[in-house]
Design an enzyme around this catalytic site. Structure first.
Site, PDB file in Angstrom:
ATOM      1  N   GLY A 186       0.845  -1.191   0.000  1.00 21.17           N
ATOM      2  CA  GLY A 186       0.000   0.000   0.000  1.00 21.17           C
ATOM      3  C   GLY A 186       0.881   1.242   0.000  1.00 21.17           C
ATOM      4  N   ARG A 223      11.605  -1.884  -3.551  1.00 22.01           N
ATOM      5  CA  ARG A 223      10.479  -1.914  -4.511  1.00 22.01           C
ATOM      6  C   ARG A 223      10.785  -0.850  -5.553  1.00 22.01           C
ATOM      7  NH1 ARG A 223       5.598  -3.669  -1.719  1.00 22.01           N
ATOM      8  NH2 ARG A 223       4.255  -2.600  -3.156  1.00 22.01           N
ATOM      9  N   ASP A 232      -4.675   4.104  -7.473  1.00 20.56           N
ATOM     10  CA  ASP A 232      -3.214   4.115  -7.519  1.00 20.56           C
ATOM     11  C   ASP A 232      -2.681   5.376  -8.168  1.00 20.56           C
ATOM     12  OD1 ASP A 232      -4.045   1.034  -7.768  1.00 20.56           O
ATOM     13  OD2 ASP A 232      -2.170   1.265  -6.660  1.00 20.56           O
TER      14      ASP A 232
END
Lengths: 374, 374
Positions: free
Chosen positions: B58, B100, B246
């Protein structure tokens, strides 16, 4: 249709009969797509259990299974006492009809067999007529699907990308299928195309059964989450949608089918993508006048809260089938099994008698086996 | 938000920090909804691994985790050599940023921490400033979600039935969440309502995470297959849709979100059901001028071909997590992760600065943290 079986391409029907052993022969659909197994069902009681336990499913397939089951039961009777035979036959009928009490196809199929037996004067003659009638029922199911294929195949042009929902394939019928019939026919005619299989949660018949069928025929296909079809349509990657149906209202053109069908029809209409529904004539309900009165079965929440399949990462090569709990363990689910698509979202209904606009079914009821009057 | 934990109602943040042990404290989301476990991450390398391995996911949550991870790494340094400290810090930054690589939130969050450290004259002062800045980042994330809740709560009237998609809940942020914020606020204000959680195949964040969150707060909810929302809308059983996003394009009002969002927006528009998207300001992309240029990540086919969860029917009470293969083993899948919803299908964008029509974002860019000029 064909199955890649022990390294060979074999032709099997979903439902068949072995007269030498008086056995109904079924593909065990509980094991698909993970294992292919045909089983011989030795007597009519076991055939009823197979229907009940979903060894076989799909309207056409359970109809034919019940028809063969009745013939099987009739042939189990020894002797020539007609009165005792009739009593025996009534018990066989009740056993098979009780296997799936809400399904109409087994009952209709068995009634055809019983009618055909009426001309038989002896037990032996009636036993012979029963098996002939059951075979005829199965052959007609195949012929109807083949006719759907002939009428629908011209829609499957070279290079099209077709979306399907759920499984209205040959596994749901005796052979060929309804929604898949135009695909198989076009493929046999040499045209090449691609299929997207909606996985069709919660029971995932698209990911498991339709994908399995297409793989056996060598038709290129990809499974997608039910969520993905809208995006693919938006990106211009879907040209055509074909689904089956559980019930089409002959008076209104409304289509009841597996949950999610309505959503795909709404999306297809938004994107100007043709949306077809392929059905045998037995799927048309000539009585109901309003789709809102179609009962929508609320199925077990467990289907939504979990998923069924082959458990991965087990020891060795042994196949272990089971469920994983997906959802929060303290949550419940709603699980409507079907939805109703209004006729304005449907481009055409592909039937063994041709393709019709859904609103035109009633006008064509004579060709479509409908009632004589309104 | 709250968790029913060892028989008590506890308040936890998704991401927290334990200064005594210099540990980042996370809820292990890989085990949810099947088991609740908080873990103390002992050093910045382990924090990077936790981000990489999706212990935390998230946008808001991984941003805060990276911010705390940078402070944690800064505090691991012993001594007062500023040059060596800076070198150490650069390595910490790279380690966390590499966890990430495509995510923008960890980088933005760490830049805020680095800027705050600039005023520190000594290593100790910079270490103190780093932790303060990380805490501020986390607190602001919570404050933004609370503001979304204040603005959105009036939409949640007594008795409404709300549809959500995926998880834009507190587990995706530091606390409160975006799409869930209006729900939690309205619930705290005493209004009673119901939520339908789209399961959100293929990763099922709705069935697992959103349902788990709502269960902890005692908010009535039901999981549904993604296929079922259209039917429920058709039957008048859904009054309102709220999702997260997103990426929202500030210039066009287009909304990129989890695959399936577009489908729900199309259905809601057809049925005249308001469709809202709740986001923090950091979700607005002020640069892109066309939703078609948003890259749509194609994720692993395995997500579609199988399902993850708690394997049922295992021996004893031991929890075993794993996957079942749903699909035909010889089939492949397409798995687009996101889709883009056009502004005409969206009723409003709920932000910490108020609710805006999607086409109005650009006109309000000054309030929304957008660029000064076009």
């Amino acid at each position: 249709m064909h199955v890649q079986y022990r390294g060979r391409r074999c032709h099997f029907r979903t439902v068949d009969f072995d007269p030498a052993r008086n056995a109904v022969v079924l593909i065990d659909q509980r094991l698909l797509p993970h294992r292919f197994r045909r089983i011989r069902i030795p007597d009519h009681r076991a055939t009823a259990v197979a229907i009940r336990d979903m060894v076989v499913r799909g309207a056409g397939a359970i109809g034919a299974t019940a028809a063969y089951g009745l013939a099987q039961g009739a042939r189990e009777f020894a002797g020539d006492d007609l009165a005792a035979f009739r009593e025996h036959l009534a018990r066989v009928y009740e056993t098979l009809a009780g296997a799936r009490p809400t399904a109409v196809d087994p009952v209709n199929a068995m009634r055809q067999v019983l009618r055909a037996m009426e001309t038989g004067a002896t037990v032996a003659e009636q036993q012979r007529l029963a098996l002939e009638a059951a075979r005829r029922f199965a052959d007609e199911d195949v012929a109807h699907c083949e006719a759907i294929g002939r009428h629908g195949a011209p829609l499957i042009r070279e290079g099209v990308r077709v979306l399907t929902h759920c499984n209205a394939g040959w596994l749901a019928f005796v052979d060929v299928g309804s929604a898949t019939a135009p695909l198989y026919t076009a493929w046999a005619e040499g045209r090449r195309f691609e299929v997207f299989c909606d996985e069709t949660r919660p029971r995932c018949q698209g990911a498991s059964l339709t994908a399995w069928e297409l793989a056996q025929e060598g038709i290129p296909h990809q499974v997608i989450a039910d969520n993905a079809a809208g995006h693919l349509m938006q990106r211009g990657e879907i040209d055509l949608v074909i689904t089956g149906s559980d019930r089409v209202l002959g008076r209104t053109g409304e289509v009841a089918n597996k949950i999610g069908t309505y959503t795909k029809a709404v999306l297809a209409a938004r994107h100007g993508i043709p949306f077809y529904v392929a059905i045998p004539l037995s799927t048309i309900d000539w009585d109901l006048a309003d789709g809102r009165s179609i009962p929508i079965e609320e199925r077990s929440p467990e289907e939504v809260l979990s998923a069924w399949g082959a458990i991965e990462g087990g020891r060795g090569r042994r196949l272990r089938l089971g469920r994983v709990r997906i959802a929060n363990p303290t949550s419940t689910a709603r699980n409507p099994g079907f939805d109703v698509t209004p006729p304005e979202l449907i481009t055409g209904i592909i039937t063994p008698a041709g393709i019709f606009r859904p609103e035109e079914l009633w006008a064509h009821r004579a060709e479509l086996g409908g009632p004589a009057d309104g």
